[in-house]
Design a protein around this motif. Structure first.
Motif, mmCIF file in Angstrom:
data_model
loop_
_atom_site.group_PDB
_atom_site.id
_atom_site.type_symbol
_atom_site.label_atom_id
_atom_site.label_comp_id
_atom_site.label_asym_id
_atom_site.label_seq_id
_atom_site.Cartn_x
_atom_site.Cartn_y
_atom_site.Cartn_z
ATOM 1 N N PRO A 253 -39.330 61.854 -30.116
ATOM 2 C CA PRO A 253 -38.621 61.237 -28.982
ATOM 3 C C PRO A 253 -37.112 61.168 -29.210
ATOM 4 N N VAL A 254 -36.379 61.268 -28.111
ATOM 5 C CA VAL A 254 -34.918 61.175 -28.119
ATOM 6 C C VAL A 254 -34.514 60.200 -27.024
ATOM 7 N N GLN A 255 -33.465 59.417 -27.269
ATOM 8 C CA GLN A 255 -32.979 58.460 -26.279
ATOM 9 C C GLN A 255 -31.458 58.444 -26.274
ATOM 10 N N ILE A 256 -30.892 58.088 -25.111
ATOM 11 C CA ILE A 256 -29.437 58.148 -24.946
ATOM 12 C C ILE A 256 -28.955 56.833 -24.355
ATOM 13 N N ILE A 257 -27.900 56.297 -24.940
ATOM 14 C CA ILE A 257 -27.266 55.084 -24.415
ATOM 15 C C ILE A 257 -25.870 55.447 -23.932
ATOM 16 N N PHE A 258 -25.608 55.156 -22.656
ATOM 17 C CA PHE A 258 -24.303 55.422 -22.055
ATOM 18 C C PHE A 258 -23.557 54.104 -21.817
ATOM 19 N N ALA A 259 -22.235 54.186 -21.862
ATOM 20 C CA ALA A 259 -21.390 53.062 -21.469
ATOM 21 C C ALA A 259 -20.014 53.615 -21.128
ATOM 22 N N GLY A 260 -19.292 52.888 -20.297
ATOM 23 C CA GLY A 260 -17.932 53.317 -19.965
ATOM 24 C C GLY A 260 -17.540 52.882 -18.576
ATOM 25 N N LYS A 261 -16.231 52.794 -18.372
ATOM 26 C CA LYS A 261 -15.670 52.402 -17.080
ATOM 27 C C LYS A 261 -14.917 53.579 -16.467
ATOM 28 N N ALA A 262 -14.961 53.663 -15.156
ATOM 29 C CA ALA A 262 -14.087 54.578 -14.419
ATOM 30 C C ALA A 262 -12.909 53.779 -13.881
ATOM 31 N N ASN B 133 -28.841 56.059 -11.616
ATOM 32 C CA ASN B 133 -29.995 56.354 -10.766
ATOM 33 C C ASN B 133 -31.025 57.239 -11.475
ATOM 34 N N LEU B 134 -30.563 58.168 -12.282
ATOM 35 C CA LEU B 134 -31.509 58.968 -13.062
ATOM 36 C C LEU B 134 -32.252 58.099 -14.070
ATOM 37 N N SER B 135 -31.554 57.130 -14.655
ATOM 38 C CA SER B 135 -32.189 56.288 -15.667
ATOM 39 C C SER B 135 -33.271 55.392 -15.082
ATOM 40 N N ARG B 136 -33.290 55.241 -13.752
ATOM 41 C CA ARG B 136 -34.304 54.404 -13.113
ATOM 42 C C ARG B 136 -35.588 55.169 -12.810
ATOM 43 N N GLY B 137 -35.544 56.493 -12.895
ATOM 44 C CA GLY B 137 -36.728 57.289 -12.612
ATOM 45 C C GLY B 137 -37.786 57.148 -13.692
ATOM 46 N N ASP B 138 -39.030 57.429 -13.342
ATOM 47 C CA ASP B 138 -40.145 57.285 -14.281
ATOM 48 C C ASP B 138 -39.964 58.153 -15.525
ATOM 49 N N ASP B 139 -39.350 59.317 -15.371
ATOM 50 C CA ASP B 139 -39.214 60.243 -16.506
ATOM 51 C C ASP B 139 -38.165 59.801 -17.508
ATOM 52 N N PHE B 140 -37.238 58.924 -17.083
ATOM 53 C CA PHE B 140 -36.114 58.592 -17.968
ATOM 54 C C PHE B 140 -35.958 57.095 -18.244
ATOM 55 N N ARG B 141 -36.717 56.237 -17.559
ATOM 56 C CA ARG B 141 -36.427 54.802 -17.616
ATOM 57 C C ARG B 141 -36.552 54.225 -19.026
ATOM 58 N N HIS B 142 -37.370 54.847 -19.899
ATOM 59 C CA HIS B 142 -37.521 54.322 -21.254
ATOM 60 C C HIS B 142 -36.573 54.986 -22.253
ATOM 61 N N ALA B 143 -35.877 56.041 -21.813
ATOM 62 C CA ALA B 143 -35.084 56.827 -22.758
ATOM 63 C C ALA B 143 -33.600 56.875 -22.445
ATOM 64 N N ILE B 144 -33.188 56.431 -21.254
ATOM 65 C CA ILE B 144 -31.775 56.452 -20.882
ATOM 66 C C ILE B 144 -31.375 55.062 -20.401
ATOM 67 N N VAL B 145 -30.298 54.541 -20.952
ATOM 68 C CA VAL B 145 -29.787 53.236 -20.552
ATOM 69 C C VAL B 145 -28.276 53.349 -20.346
ATOM 70 N N PHE B 146 -27.789 52.715 -19.273
ATOM 71 C CA PHE B 146 -26.348 52.579 -19.076
ATOM 72 C C PHE B 146 -25.989 51.110 -19.245
ATOM 73 N N LEU B 147 -25.109 50.821 -20.196
ATOM 74 C CA LEU B 147 -24.661 49.457 -20.451
ATOM 75 C C LEU B 147 -23.389 49.179 -19.656
ATOM 76 N N GLU B 148 -23.408 48.132 -18.871
ATOM 77 C CA GLU B 148 -22.254 47.768 -18.053
ATOM 78 C C GLU B 148 -21.153 47.117 -18.893
#
Length: 857
Positions: A536-545, A561-576
């Motif tokens: 398994p591989v997972q990705i954590i994103f963060a950042g401001k525009a 929105n991609l991170s909310r899909g069933d295929d990615f919800r456990h492996a992709i997170v965006f930290l506010e």
């Protein structure tokens, strides 16, 4: 609202010797000292988190009972005394520092470091991103090294914005007010107890500002604040509300305050600088104020004062693309500088010429051009960025080969003690030379990395990954609660990510050229990579525009929105709401730091440097710092340094996304999961050790600040000292005036070259007859310039060479003969030419705009 008739400052009532907690809290040395942080956390762990790691606010909220209990706790008091002893040793003994060892024999300068933003710790929200964090790390290393440096900036009432995402994943901005009474800042007062204030000129009025101090170890940082009653206009009080906020008029006024006001603030504090370092062009107006001061005090002309003062100015550019440069319309310049330019004795055109940049069909006043024109030396922030900057600014130096445009490079670094985890630091303490804590720029400090047992290094890193996953789950849960998500979605946050999975981090400012969504070009392939049950591989994103960057905001929305899909919800997170706290957790816990800018648009980037010291590895486009840091044994490169045009954007994204997928599938994932019988990924750990041993000594701000001191601060300081002795400065200014007025007379009348056929290894003598007009051979350097010929018949800058020619007699009233010898070690068609450049012992570069004469073809 009712205004108070009086203000009362209420401070904590600290029992006995614990009064020194206040001293510790107000010196931000605690931000890079794990023991001091542990001491404050020990008082109340939950309150430490609630106050966003702000010890000043925390002490104000602690109950008197808790303070009394700490005072009577023998273990706490022992810890407290140890921290105070370490603090006193650091603060009271500058004689043992690097600066004192190397430059203690000189009169002590005051080096003023100006920056629009400073990121020192998360509780002081006076930064937006990389530029500010670099500025903070610069101050910290200057403190560690004992440099006599002061920082100058602006204190923003609302700082940079706080980010949150709406239901659709689109970035929204909040601007909470900073409460200075509960921040580690102190208002600077006169002896009579009233605030020290300065003024700067605005159209039709003076702008008033008071001065706050932030103590950063041994280094004071002074921040200007206009939100005071002396400014009757609301727009003036609001000027220091937001970092990078408002319109162009707000921006130019902030930069007038930073540059002109910053110099006046230092004067008011009795700290007249001897060297000024402009970190980006925002503060370049400081040069005009220093010139004006010298004109008034020494009765000099503008040109005289400019030549003397420029010797003590240093300019660092961080911008690799023209669109990112700070420029103002002439209407704004006229509005704000009509009177000021008269005080400099300049006409409107003469003033605008200092920063004039031709944009094609119109002209603008460029802050970087002003900085280049009033600085002794300029530099980019990585080797590749130096090359990019020389190309960007070649037009300022007509006739100068791009390779010789006088913009050097000092590669950025990070402050190791700020960014290394406590666990990793403790591990390194056991196996490395103890000097690694104070001499991280020495390669020998890191040789002991190979002595660390693989199992210990791996377990230490695994613990930090586990902490990152736990932190991410908590933050995600808070985000969902704030967003009003369903209870089931909130509870599901506790199941995202896997503490044992390969974890990739991507966190930075969300600008389109940084290509945060490059990894999403082929969603089906990405699904297979992330959802492999065995690897398994997972990705954590963060950042401001930036608030006005709709393209950057859209990238965030796509990822969320991609991170909310069933295929990615456990492996992709965006930290506010990316800040230094989130950054610290990420760089201390990820296995791989991903960076995908469009080369060569990344000036340096420093986030990837931070993972070096925490057992992580880099996978990046060969841009910024990674272009000089990369080798196959320390990480992975996406591509081979290719550069594409904007028209090839889609092609570039396809090619480099495929390269990234290949690296993940064929190199990174197999290596991470290739475990021995003991469960250790030995090859991976070997790569981590290589990365630490080879990269750690270089990519730190100790090495960076030492380079600034050795190559820029101290040589220019010694040069300016000489200029201020006797009439040296005036004599030099007179020489520069003469140079400008008579340079047009300089001509190369002939160049005599022996037979054009030459054998490899043979030496030839070239002779040139040069008309110097009213100059003498002592005023110039005549040089042979030679090298390979390109397809256009021009001398190639890639393999060029320069030889000083020597005077060989006079031939007429103004004509002098110069000779020089060269040889060639390889065969082929070669070219040569002769040029004349100005020379003076006080010149830091011989390349002065408009003052270069070449032989005619």
């Amino acid at each position: 609202m009712i205004k108070p008739v009086a203000r009362i400052n209420v401070v904590p009532n600290l029992p006995g010797p614990l009064h020194r907690l206040q001293e510790l809290a107000y010196n931000l040395r605690w931000a890079w000292d794990h023991e001091t942080i542990a001491l404050f956390r020990r008082l109340d762990r939950d309150l430490w988190e609630e106050t966003n790691h702000n010890p000043v606010w925390m002490l104000g909220r602690l109950s008197q009972e808790r303070l009394e209990a700490a005072y009577h706790d023998r273990a706490f008091m022992a810890h407290f005394r140890a921290v105070c002893e370490s603090f006193d040793q650091y603060m009271d003994h500058p004689e043992g520092t690097w600066y004192e060892a190397h430059y203690g024999h000189l009169p002590k300068p005051i080096i003023a470091y100006f920056s629009m933003e400073f990121g020192i710790t998360e509780c002081l929200q006076n930064y937006s991103g990389g530029l500010g964090v670099l500025s903070g790390d610069h101050l910290k290393s200057a403190s560690d090294l004992g440099l006599p440096l002061v920082g100058v900036g602006i204190l923003y009432q609302e700082g940079y914005f706080q980010q949150y995402l709406n239901v659709d994943g689109y970035q929204q901005e909040l601007y909470p007010l900073n409460d200075y009474a509960n921040l580690p800042v102190t208002l600077q007062m006169k002896a009579d107890g009233t605030p020290i204030k300065i003024t700067v000129p605005l159209p039709g009025r003076d702008l008033y500002a008071q001065i706050w101090k932030v103590q950063v170890g041994r280094v004071p940082l002074f921040l200007l604040d206009t939100n005071i009653d002396d400014n009757p206009r609301q727009e003036d009080r609001n000027l220091t509300d937001r970092l990078y906020g408002g319109d162009r008029r707000t921006r130019i006024r902030q930069e007038i305050l930073l540059g002109i006001g910053g110099i006046r603030a230092l004067d008011a504090l009795g700290l007249r600088p001897t060297i000024c370092h402009m970190n980006e062009g925002h503060s370049a107006f400081l040069a005009l104020e220093r010139i004006r001061q010298l004109m008034v005090e020494q009765k000099m002309t503008f040109r005289q004062a400019k030549e003397v003062m420029s010797a003590s100015h240093i300019f660092t550019t961080h911008t690799p693309v023209p669109a990112g440069l700070e420029r103002f319309g002439f209407d704004l310049m006229d509005e704000h500088f009509t009177d000021y330019s008269k005080s400099l004795g300049l006409t409107r055109d003469e003033f605008l010429d200092l920063g004039r940049e031709n944009m094609g069909s119109y002209e603008l006043f460029s802050m970087p051009v002003l900085a280049l024109n009033v600085s002794a030396q300029s530099n980019g922030v990585a080797k590749l960025h130096g090359e990019v900057s020389r190309n960007l600014w070649q037009w300022v130096y007509p006739g100068v080969p791009q390779k010789e445009v006088p913009v050097g490079a000092v590669t950025n670094g990070v402050h190791v003690q700020t960014w290394i985890s406590r666990e990793m630091g403790t591990l390194l303490d056991r196996y490395l030379d103890p000097a690694w804590r104070v001499a991280e720029a020495r390669p020998e400090s890191w040789q002991g990395v190979d002595d660390i047992p693989d199992a210990e290094l791996w377990r230490t890193h695994e613990r930090r990954r586990e902490r990152l996953v736990a932190f991410t789950r908590r933050r995600l849960r808070q985000q969902l609660v704030h967003r009003g998500a369903s209870q089931s979605a909130i509870e599901a946050a506790d199941e995202v990510l896997n503490p044992d999975a390969l974890t990739i981090g991507f966190a930075r400012r969300f600008a389109t050229y940084k290509r945060a969504t490059l990894l999403f070009r082929d969603l089906e392939r990405l699904k297979r990579i992330l959802n492999n049950p065995d690897y398994p591989v997972q990705i954590i994103f963060a950042g401001k525009a930036h608030p006005h960057d709709t393209g950057g905001k859209d990238l965030i929305r796509q990822i969320v929105n991609l991170s909310r899909g069933d295929d990615f919800r456990h492996a992709i997170v965006f930290l506010e709401n990316y800040d230094m706290n989130i950054a610290r957790h990420l760089i201390q816990g990820v296995d791989v730091w991903l960076n995908t800018p469009q080369r060569p648009k990344e000036a340096s980037g420093t986030s990837g440097m931070k993972v070096i010291y925490n057992g992580g590895l880099n996978c990046s486009i060969l841009d910024g710092w990674w272009a000089e840091g990369y080798s196959p044994e320390v990480g992975w490169a996406i591509g081979s340094g290719e550069e594409y045009t904007d028209e090839e954007w889609e092609q570039q994204n396809y090619i480099e996304s495929q390269a990234l997928y290949n690296i993940l599938e064929q190199d990174i994932i197999p290596m991470f999961y290739n475990r021995g019988r003991d469960g250790l990924p030995r090859e991976w750990i070997g790569k981590v050790k290589n990365s630490m041993r080879k990269l750690a000594p270089y990519f730190n701000t100790q090495r960076m600040v030492q380079e600034y001191a050795e190559q820029l601060y101290m040589p220019n300081y010694e040069n300016s000292l000489k200029m201020l002795q006797d009439n040296n400065g005036l004599n030099y200014a007179a020489w520069r005036d003469k140079l400008q007025s008579v340079w047009s007379q300089v001509r190369i009348n002939s160049v005599e070259v022996p037979p054009k056929l030459l054998k490899v290894g043979s030496e030839i003598e070239i002779s040139a007859l040069v008309d110097l007009g009213k100059l003498t051979p002592e005023d110039v350097r005549v040089q042979l310039y030679y090298g390979d010929l390109n397809t256009r018949g021009e001398i190639s800058a890639q393999n060029d060479g320069v030889v000083d020619m020597q005077p060989a007699g006079r031939d007429g009233d103004h004509q002098y003969r110069f000779t020089g010898r060269i040889s060639y070690n390889t065969s082929g068609e070669r070219g040569l030419s002769v040029r004349v450049l100005p020379y003076h012992p006080y010149l830091r570069t011989m390349f002065i705009p408009g003052l270069i004469t070449w032989a005619s073809a």
